[in-house]
Design an enzyme around this catalytic site. Sequence first.
Site, short mmCIF file in Angstrom:
data_model
loop_
_atom_site.label_atom_id
_atom_site.label_comp_id
_atom_site.label_asym_id
_atom_site.label_seq_id
_atom_site.Cartn_x
_atom_site.Cartn_y
_atom_site.Cartn_z
N ILE A 135 0.88 -1.17 0.00
CA ILE A 135 0.00 0.00 0.00
C ILE A 135 0.92 1.21 0.00
CG2 ILE A 135 -1.85 1.23 1.21
CD1 ILE A 135 -2.66 -1.50 2.41
N HIS A 138 0.03 5.20 1.42
CA HIS A 138 -0.02 5.60 2.82
C HIS A 138 1.22 5.06 3.52
CE1 HIS A 138 -2.87 6.68 6.32
NE2 HIS A 138 -1.64 6.63 6.80
N LEU A 139 2.09 5.94 3.91
CA LEU A 139 3.34 5.58 4.56
C LEU A 139 3.09 4.68 5.76
CD1 LEU A 139 6.44 6.10 4.97
CD2 LEU A 139 5.74 7.97 6.50
N HIS A 140 3.87 3.63 5.89
CA HIS A 140 3.80 2.74 7.05
C HIS A 140 5.15 2.09 7.26
CE1 HIS A 140 2.63 0.39 3.50
NE2 HIS A 140 3.08 -0.69 4.12
N GLN A 141 5.49 1.97 8.53
CA GLN A 141 6.76 1.34 8.91
C GLN A 141 6.47 0.03 9.63
OE1 GLN A 141 10.66 3.12 10.27
NE2 GLN A 141 9.55 2.93 12.20
#
Length: 181
Positions: A135, A138-141
Amino acid sequence: MTTDYEEQDGVGVHDALQRLWTPHRLSYVRGEGKAVGDEPEGCPFCRVTGLADAEGLILARGELVFAVLNLYPYNPGHLMVLPYRHVPDYTDLTPAETVEFAEFTQRAMRVIRLVASPHGFNIGMNQGVVAGAGIAAHLHQHVVPRWGGDANFMPVIGHTKVLPQLLPETRALLAEAWSTA
């Protein structure tokens, strides 16, 4: 301890292998619930913030970021830290978001250590589809706990991950520990 296995008659030659069925992964393979386009309206990460924490597998909510379990975890306790704001790139974060993002990542590590005693972690983000972001809009770590020997023959040969705990149980343990870590 002995386990009795029930053999199934059917087409094919018996190969003496036991079958581990993971039908819940079919929705992932089909891409169900995956982001549609780059807008917040089609983003599952934006959608999950409107759900109750237990239903959305949200562990903790901050002012600018939140932590949520990965719906398709590599290991038990695999979680993600995300900004509420729908931005695709780490460089899009404001200074305040960057600080809270880092603090949530540190806290996630403390919480997972408290609850599950991992031997190490993989922490990272894939920026863009070509870099492996499922995805990308949408930034996600990812914060993935690791244990010695956790990459056994199942994922390597069988392309199957065996997880010893259901996501709601993992979420309850980590969410409870979040407030004390």
